[in-house]
Write an enzyme that holds these catalytic residues in place. Structure first.
Site, short mmCIF file in Angstrom:
data_model
loop_
_atom_site.label_atom_id
_atom_site.label_comp_id
_atom_site.label_asym_id
_atom_site.label_seq_id
_atom_site.Cartn_x
_atom_site.Cartn_y
_atom_site.Cartn_z
N LEU A 6 0.87 -1.17 0.00
CA LEU A 6 0.00 0.00 0.00
C LEU A 6 0.91 1.22 0.00
O LEU A 6 1.94 1.23 0.66
CB LEU A 6 -0.89 0.04 1.25
CG LEU A 6 -1.98 -1.03 1.40
CD1 LEU A 6 -2.73 -0.83 2.71
CD2 LEU A 6 -2.94 -1.01 0.23
N ASP A 7 0.53 2.26 -0.75
CA ASP A 7 1.30 3.50 -0.74
C ASP A 7 1.40 4.03 0.68
O ASP A 7 0.52 3.77 1.52
CB ASP A 7 0.61 4.56 -1.62
CG ASP A 7 0.66 4.22 -3.09
OD1 ASP A 7 1.54 3.44 -3.49
OD2 ASP A 7 -0.19 4.74 -3.84
N LYS A 8 2.44 4.79 0.93
CA LYS A 8 2.66 5.34 2.27
C LYS A 8 1.43 6.06 2.80
O LYS A 8 1.04 5.88 3.95
CB LYS A 8 3.85 6.31 2.24
CG LYS A 8 4.15 6.96 3.59
CD LYS A 8 5.31 7.95 3.49
CE LYS A 8 5.56 8.63 4.84
NZ LYS A 8 6.64 9.63 4.77
#
Length: 301
Positions: free
Chosen positions: A142-144
Site C-alpha cells: 500500500l502506498d505510504k
C-alpha cells in the site's frame, strides 16, 4: 471467516491524547502540551512517527492543525522499542501469514531515506521476539499515504504461493476513496492500459503497450465539493485507483501528483477497506474489513 479491524491505535496506557482548540502548527502545539520535555525530545517524537493527527501519522513540524482534531502521542519509549507497533495493528496472525491494518503515513517497506519506521521492519522485529530466525515477506504493498488492510507472508514458500496465484486466491479487494467533485454517474467502470513515465508517474494510454487496468466504482455519498466512492479492483496495478479517478476528472483528495487541488483531510483520501482471500495453507476463505476513516465520511456528507 470475517475479521473487522478497529481504528489502529497504540496501547492506550502509553498514549497521550490532546484535543485541538485553535489553529496552530503541530510542533508548537506539542511543545505547549508537552512542556516538561525539551524541544529536541518533542522533535524526535515527531520524527520517529509517534504522533497521529486523527487517523494518520504526521511527521511534519509545520502541519496545520484545525480545531476539533485529536493529536495522539505514543509516550512510552520502552513500549516503542519492545512491543508497540507504531502506525499499525495486527488483525490476524498464524504460522503462515500476518494481516495488518496500516495507518496513512507509514511506509510498507524501506526506502533510501527510511529503513526502520516501516510496516515490514516492525513485523520482522515482532516475529523475531519468538525466534531470531523468523522472517516476514511482503506480498503486496500500500502506498505510504494509503491506509487499510495489508497482507504479509511468514515464509518465502507462502509468499510465492500468494503472489503466483494472486488473481485466483484473492476474492475481493475493496477500497474507499474521497475524491474531488460530485460524480455524475452513481457507478461505472474504468478500463485502460497503464504505463510509467521516467518520473515514476503512471498514466493511461489507449493501446496495449501498457498493463491492462480495470477499476469498478460506486458512489456512496457526496456533496458539492467531495464524493465518497467505493472502488473494487479487477486488476492490481501501481497507482491504479489514483490514475483512474483522475481520468474520470475526480482526483483523490490530497493526491497532488494526479491533479488534486485540495488536501482537506491532511492525507491521501484512499483506504483499503476489504481484503478477502483463500488462506494459502488451510484453504479457508478469510475476509478482513477496516472501518472507513471518519474524516472521509465527514467531508463527503
Amino acid at each position: 471467516m470475517s475479521y473487522k479491524g478497529k481504528k489502529a491505535t497504540p496501547n492506550r496506557k502509553g498514549t497521550l491524547n490532546f484535543k485541538v482548540e485553535d489553529n496552530k502548527e503541530l510542533l508548537p502545539f506539542l511543545l505547549e502540551k508537552m512542556s516538561s520535555r525539551s524541544r529536541n525530545s518533542v522533535k524526535s517524537i515527531l520524527t520517529r512517527g509517534q504522533v497521529k493527527v486523527d487517523d494518520h501519522i504526521e511527521t511534519k513540524h509545520n502541519y496545520s492543525l484545525r480545531p476539533g482534531q485529536i493529536v495522539s502521542v505514543l509516550k512510552n519509549k520502552v513500549a516503542v522499542k519492545e512491543s508497540t507497533l507504531i502506525g499499525m495493528e495486527i488483525l490476524f496472525e498464524d504460522d503462515s501469514i500476518i494481516v495488518i491494518q496500516k495507518d496513512a503515513g507509514l511506509l510498507s517497506i524501506a526506502t533510501e531515506k527510511e529503513k526502520r519506521q516501516t510496516a515490514l521492519h516492525q513485523l520482522m522485529e515482532h516475529v523475531r521476539r519468538d525466534d531470531p530466525r523468523n522472517r516476514v515477506f511482503v506480498v503486496h504493498r500500500l502506498d505510504k499515504e494509503t491506509s487499510g488492510v495489508m497482507l504479509f507472508a511468514k515464509s518465502e514458500k507462502v509468499k510465492h504461493k500468494l503472489q503466483d496465484n494472486w488473481k485466483s486466491m484473492v476474492k475481493e479487494r475493496t477500497y474507499v476513496a474521497l475524491v474531488e467533485g460530485t460524480l455524475k454517474q452513481s457507478d461505472g467502470m474504468v478500463k485502460s492500459y497503464l504505463k510509467e513515465s521516467k518520473t515514476h508517474k503512471m498514466f493511461s494510454i489507449p493501446d496495449k503497450n501498457g498493463q491492462l487496468a480495470i477499476t469498478h466504482y460506486r458512489k456512496l455519498q457526496s456533496n458539492k465539493q467531495f464524493s465518497l466512492v467505493e472502488v473494487k479492483l479487477e486488476t492490481g496495478r501501481k497507482n491504479q485507483i489514483r490514475v483512474h479517478m483522475s481520468d474520470l476528472g475526480h482526483p483523490i483528495v490530497g493526491d497532488k501528483k494526479y491533479g488534486a487541488k485540495t488536501n482537506e483531510i491532511g492525507r491521501l483520501g484512499l483506504h483499503a477497506k476489504i481484503l478477502s482471500f483463500t488462506h494459502p495453507v488451510t484453504g479457508q476463505l478469510l475476509l478482513f474489513q477496516s472501518d472507513v476513516p471518519k474524516s472521509f465520511m465527514n467531508k463527503s456528507r
